[in-house]
Motif scaffolding. Structure first.
Motif, PDB file in Angstrom:
ATOM      1  N   SER B  19       0.687  -1.675  -0.504  1.00 30.56           N
ATOM      2  CA  SER B  19      -0.548   0.349   0.337  1.00 30.56           C
ATOM      3  C   SER B  19       0.770   1.072  -0.077  1.00 30.56           C
ATOM      4  N   LEU B  20       0.560   2.285  -0.551  1.00 30.06           N
ATOM      5  CA  LEU B  20       1.314   3.089  -1.188  1.00 30.06           C
ATOM      6  C   LEU B  20      -0.072   4.606  -1.111  1.00 30.06           C
ATOM      7  N   SER B  21       0.716   5.365   0.493  1.00 27.53           N
ATOM      8  CA  SER B  21       0.507   6.480   0.205  1.00 27.53           C
ATOM      9  C   SER B  21       1.497   8.390   0.509  1.00 27.53           C
ATOM     10  N   ARG B  22       0.605   9.101  -0.647  1.00 19.36           N
ATOM     11  CA  ARG B  22       1.344  10.111  -0.415  1.00 19.36           C
ATOM     12  C   ARG B  22       0.659  11.391   0.320  1.00 19.36           C
ATOM     13  N   LEU B  26      -4.203   7.980  -1.111  1.00 20.62           N
ATOM     14  CA  LEU B  26      -3.779   6.208  -1.030  1.00 20.62           C
ATOM     15  C   LEU B  26      -3.623   6.374  -3.022  1.00 20.62           C
ATOM     16  N   LEU B  27      -2.619   5.655  -2.626  1.00 21.63           N
ATOM     17  CA  LEU B  27      -2.265   5.077  -4.694  1.00 21.63           C
ATOM     18  C   LEU B  27      -2.200   3.953  -4.458  1.00 21.63           C
ATOM     19  N   ALA B  28      -2.225   2.954  -3.894  1.00 24.50           N
ATOM     20  CA  ALA B  28      -1.853   1.964  -4.430  1.00 24.50           C
ATOM     21  C   ALA B  28      -2.389   1.228  -2.925  1.00 24.50           C
ATOM     22  N   THR B  52       6.122   6.818 -10.720  1.00 27.08           N
ATOM     23  CA  THR B  52       7.152   7.237  -9.506  1.00 27.08           C
ATOM     24  C   THR B  52       7.139   6.627  -7.947  1.00 27.08           C
ATOM     25  N   THR B  53       5.755   7.172  -7.575  1.00 24.00           N
ATOM     26  CA  THR B  53       6.017   6.389  -5.867  1.00 24.00           C
ATOM     27  C   THR B  53       5.994   4.829  -5.855  1.00 24.00           C
ATOM     28  N   LEU B  54       5.732   4.177  -6.692  1.00 18.36           N
ATOM     29  CA  LEU B  54       5.722   2.796  -6.979  1.00 18.36           C
ATOM     30  C   LEU B  54       7.059   2.316  -7.108  1.00 18.36           C
ATOM     31  N   ARG B  63       8.787   5.264   2.218  1.00 12.24           N
ATOM     32  CA  ARG B  63       8.884   3.897   2.708  1.00 12.24           C
ATOM     33  C   ARG B  63       7.315   3.677   2.391  1.00 12.24           C
ATOM     34  N   PRO B  64       6.908   2.115   2.473  1.00 13.93           N
ATOM     35  CA  PRO B  64       5.820   1.861   1.513  1.00 13.93           C
ATOM     36  C   PRO B  64       4.826   1.982   3.250  1.00 13.93           C
ATOM     37  N   ARG B  65       3.552   2.172   2.842  1.00 12.56           N
ATOM     38  CA  ARG B  65       2.548   2.451   4.486  1.00 12.56           C
ATOM     39  C   ARG B  65       2.329   0.608   4.412  1.00 12.56           C
TER      40      ARG B  65
END
Ligand code: HEM
Ligand SMILES: Nc1ncnc2c1ncn2[C@@H]1O[C@H](COP(=O)(O)OP(=O)(O)OP(=O)(O)O)[C@@H](O)[C@H]1O
Ligand SMILES: Nc1ncnc2c1ncn2[C@@H]1O[C@H](COP(=O)(O)OP(=O)(O)OP(=O)(O)O)[C@@H](O)[C@H]1O
Ligand SMILES: [Mg+2]
Ligand SMILES: [Mg+2]
Lengths: 240, 205, 216, 216, 205
Positions: B19-22, B26-28, B52-54, B63-65
């Motif tokens: 899970s990715l967030s900026r 929440l991006l993924a 880009t975040t990935l 750092r991924p969430r």
């Protein structure tokens, strides 16, 4: 205790009753301490009535150092274990610590004018206290300059840990440089050198300052956590 | 890999429930995939969907969430990868050649400098300061890092941005050679850049 | 060439290309020149008040070079590459600090000789002033690394750096000014050396920790 | 909204967001703090030598904000857009200078009051010191615009700016220090005001001319 | 031009025997061409052949070595043109909306802010600081200037860089609408970006 409170939900529950209790304790101690210090304690045989400034000055000085040490501990926890609550604690303690440091500086100046005949003297103790005050300001400025909260917390924590170096300097500056300022008389090898009639109100006021700090800390941490929750809820809503 | 032959080691990359967030976005969520040695993976997705975040998460910058990124067959991920992001990492005051020399030292390799210049078509610019390079020339300079130090995993963020047709062909060759030597390339792109992807990963769909 | 040496060499050449020691020296001489202008040219006053001010000028001159030290690396993507090096980031920050000291610190220390004489310092003290400044600028560089790394992500970070860094400049300045003032030169010099050692040892570590956070 | 107002407003908000007056103030207090540290606490010496040094601290604090003033605009492409405005570039540079004065100069002037007291200036002089610094920082802003514009294309230009700008800071510092020293306050103040007027009038024009060349 | 109808004035652009050089390098010699109102001109050429330099010369940023650039039907060229170069001209600390407000003031126009956000698909990002925008979002923000202030001549340097498919379509629409309203667009590109060019100009061939 620390790890118990590390859970934000538990902290919110704890602080909901602890905050008011701390404030109440501070109020009681002030109610006892202020009259005791201002009216019932003796005037100094040399300094006369101005000695009463001590009851504000000294607790403020002690706790501005103590709060910085507390922030150092919280920063370490925040950095190593990545506890967001520790970050919040350090962040919320800083303005209180800065205020105490400011109170120490101002009350010291007010006290200095009649006793030393000067508002300000560049001796070791006074200078290093001023340096501590500036470190507080730098810490707050760094926080406010970095928009990303999480990163701001980590960076400020590094600064805070580096700044710990200043604490022993403030504490021992009086012993290292020969100065105008009083050497430590309470916390020193060989027991306290303060007359008991002054020690009572002094310790009461120190307790009052401590609970004032603890209560203010609870309230401002709660506000910070609430603000964070509201912000994330608002953003989540705007994305949905 | 040009000049250095196939890689001795094989690596694979596994992403588990990422899970990715900026900020608060929440991006993924629960992204999982696996990439084997020799693959070329294209990452697609609209602007601001998290490509880009990935890539930065895989590169260890971000750092991924939640979730994990596992490198198999590799001891220290940051020594096994190249990252060519939106930013080229150039210093205007330093010459093209001195960039190569610096990177060679930084990555702990020797001797591929002239080859890298040649491969990216920057021989004529070798002594110019980076400040005066055109957009495409700057991009080429950033891409020389891929040739300079052989590394298993390439993370490329719109690598063809600013390149002309010839530059795109060079890049496609580099990627093909890298993957057939057993390397992995992940590229975030908006349009195909040449090599046939082993797989296409779409983010934020 | 090791990553440390490559970084050191690159920084040296970038700093030279960007004006090298010339511009900090200008700042240093400019600031010391302003002192008699502001204080009036009275000889006796200058002789007492002047020499220690050299330390302030040197501190501020180094401060002025710090703002872009890591900020530029962050903004142009160089930092991303530094993190992919087999060398630890601590070594790379140390290399940058060392380059800063060579290109800016040492020339400042040498420039202190004419400045001290202009500000009426006794000639026999000049070697001690130069030596103490060589140590002092090393301390400034070490401390400055931390300030520069902490503020790398902040626009107009220069003044924020100043706020963060100046309190930590205080100890070397206090001891260094004692050298310049001619009081207990030996022990003051030892204390400056202690500051320099501590800063050089801890600065790169704290700076690297801060930089790792900046890459996100 | 006119281009002047739009620029002024944007600069104000960018400067606030970047720390605003807080950080130059920190620099200012830090620098004044260093003075007694370096000079030693002797009362009589400080009282004579100290107050004029406030001017140096203020000058250096403003100097530190100048480096990125136009350099950032050049690097990120904003300058290209400024050149497409119907407003003359002179007006836009004036707006930037004005914003700088409001966010940095005026707070510095106010901060001079406690600093002056700490450096043992006579209390009755404090209002004059504050007023003269308010004018002086305007002069610094005007001169600084030119330095910042001339060095916008130079990496690590901060120290180069210092070199270019400090000689022009000398006149306001000399007259201003006279105010702080309590000599002929009235006429010295008039001279500082003259410097401020001249710098505010000529600075934006020269800066705009320099910037037009930077765009290439 | 979206919302503002066809231009009242017509302009044309004439380039006469232009020579351009950078440092010691001669990029164009005796370049002459003319562009009429309503044209869309594509500038093509390899990396480093001088496309950017030519656009900057027309925009008045760069002084040509020889030759003239004549604007007909326009009093002050710098008030009749938009330049969207490789650099987006953004400030990381300012929000998307405040960029629009600033540009509106700078260009002396009012009221098109929301429309511009809408046209470039940035409504959801309006309150984010520019620093956190993705590459494509930053490019879109730079392109809002075209919508914000109606100007006759657009100088676009790889305007589609970083845009996703939908972004490219938006850009193509903008250019078509601009040219059919009587404006001129010159775009340096490596690949066609949508609208059929009135003419293709190749530099450095
Ligand atoms: C601005 C001026 C002053 C500053 C910054 C200052 C600072 C401090 C600090 C930091 C402490 C705590 C030290 C410790 O816990 O070890 C302290 C304690 C104290 N100060 Fe001051 N002080 C100032 C002026 C004065 C003056 C004018 C007096 C009295 C003449 C005074 C008397 C004391 C006393 C009696 C203590 C308690 C010492 C002890 O028991 O440990 N201070 N001050
Ligand atoms: N603090 C924040 N708050 C909200 N959203 C944010 C924040 N920071 C970043 N974002 C969003 O996160 C996304 C980051 O996307 P990223 O850069 O990974 O996109 P991308 O797929 O690479 O896009 P592009 O193709 O344009 O390069 C953007 O949509 C950006 O607006
Ligand atoms: N001082 C100099 N000396 C020699 N050559 C220079 C100098 N300054 C610039 N150049 C060259 O001039 C050219 C500038 O090209 P320009 O930026 O206009 O190219 P472009 O067509 O826009 O390329 P791209 O497609 O890569 O953006 C480049 O080849 C560059 O290397
Ligand atoms: Mg991207
Ligand atoms: Mg170009």
């Amino acid at each position: 205790m620390f790890s118990y409170l590390a859970n934000p939900a538990r902290f919110m529950a704890f602080s909901a009753w602890a905050g008011p209790i701390f404030m109440a304790a501070a109020a009681v101690l002030f109610a006892v301490g202020i009259p005791w210090a201002l009216i019932y304690s003796p005037a100094d045989y040399q300094q006369g009535e101005t000695v009463r400034i001590m009851y504000v000055h000294v607790p403020a000085a002690w706790w501005s150092l103590g709060i910085y040490a507390f922030m150092g501990g919280a920063s370490l926890v925040g950095l190593v274990w990545r506890h967001s609550l520790a970050d919040v604690a350090a962040r919320c303690a800083a303005p209180i610590g800065a205020t105490f440091a400011g109170v120490c500086l101002i009350s010291g100046s007010l006290w200095g004018a009649p006793t030393w005949g000067t508002w300000w003297e560049w001796d070791g103790r006074l200078t290093s206290m001023l340096v501590l005050f500036i470190i507080y300001l730098g810490y707050l400025a760094l926080w406010s300059a970095i928009e990303d909260e999480e990163r701001a917390a980590r960076l400020a924590a590094i600064l805070c840990l580096v700044g710990l170096i200043n604490l022993p300097i403030v504490k021992f500056s009086v012993d290292w440089w020969s100065t105008l300022h009083q050497p430590a008389s309470l916390f020193r090898a060989g027991g306290s050198a303060i007359d008991p009639s002054m020690l009572g109100p002094l310790l009461t006021m120190a307790g009052a300052f401590f609970f004032l700090f603890a209560g203010l800390l609870m309230f401002s941490m709660r506000t910070a956590i609430f603000r964070r929750r509201v912000e994330s809820a608002r953003l989540r809503a705007s994305q949905a | 890999m040009s000049g250095s032959g196939p890689f001795q080691d094989k690596m694979s990359l596994r992403v588990e429930q990422l899970s990715l967030s900026r900020g608060e976005r929440l991006l993924a969520r629960d992204l999982s995939f696996e990439v084997q040695a020799g693959s070329y993976v294209e990452i697609r997705g609209g602007n601001g969907t998290g490509k880009t975040t990935l890539l930065r998460a895989i590169g260890g910058y971000f750092r991924p969430r939640e979730g994990r990124i596992v490198f198999e067959g590799v001891e220290e991920p940051s020594l096994a990868l190249h990252y060519v992001g939106h930013l080229n990492g150039l210093k205007g005051g330093a010459s093209v050649r001195s960039h190569l020399r610096y990177w060679a030292g930084l990555f702990g390799v020797v001797g591929e400098e002239e080859n890298a210049l040649q491969r990216l078509g920057l021989r004529a610019q070798a002594d110019l300061p980076a400040r005066v390079l055109s957009q495409g020339q700057s991009r080429r300079l950033a891409l020389t890092r891929l040739v300079l130090a052989p590394r298993l995993l390439w993370l490329l963020d719109e690598p063809a941005a600013g390149l002309d047709a010839q530059g795109k062909a060079m890049l496609a060759d580099l990627i093909s050679a890298h993957c057939s030597a057993g390397g992995i390339a992940l590229a975030a792109v908006h349009e195909p850049i040449g090599p046939t992807p082993t797989r296409v990963l779409t983010v934020g769909a | 060439m090791s990553a440390f040496a490559a970084t050191f060499r690159r920084e040296l050449s970038l700093m030279w290309a960007g004006g090298g020691a010339l511009t900090p020296l200008g700042y240093f001489f400019g600031a010391t020149l302003l002192v008699p202008l502001a204080m009036g040219p009275e000889r006796a006053l200058l002789a007492v008040a002047g020499p220690p001010l050299i330390w302030i000028a040197a501190a501020l001159a180094m401060l002025a070079t710090l703002e872009r030290l890591f900020q530029a690396d962050l903004e142009d993507g160089s930092l991303d590459q530094m993190l992919l090096s087999p060398a630890p980031l601590e070594a790379l920050t140390l290399a940058k600090g060392l380059a800063l000291w060579c290109v800016v610190g040492l020339p400042l220390a040498l420039a202190a000789a004419p400045a001290a004489i202009a500000l009426q310092a006794p000639v026999e003290l000049v070697p001690a002033i130069v030596a103490s400044l060589a140590l002092g600028t090393a301390a400034f560089a070490g401390i400055g690394l931390v300030g520069a790394a902490l503020t790398a992500g902040v626009r107009r970070g220069g003044v924020l750096i100043a706020l963060i860094v100046l309190p930590f400049f205080a100890p070397p300045i206090i001891f260094g000014a004692a050298v310049a003032g001619g009081e207990q030169v030996g022990s003051a010099m030892a204390l400056v050396a202690g500051c320099a050692l501590g800063a050089a040892a801890l600065g790169p570590i704290a700076a690297a920790a801060a930089l790792r956070l900046q890459a996100e």
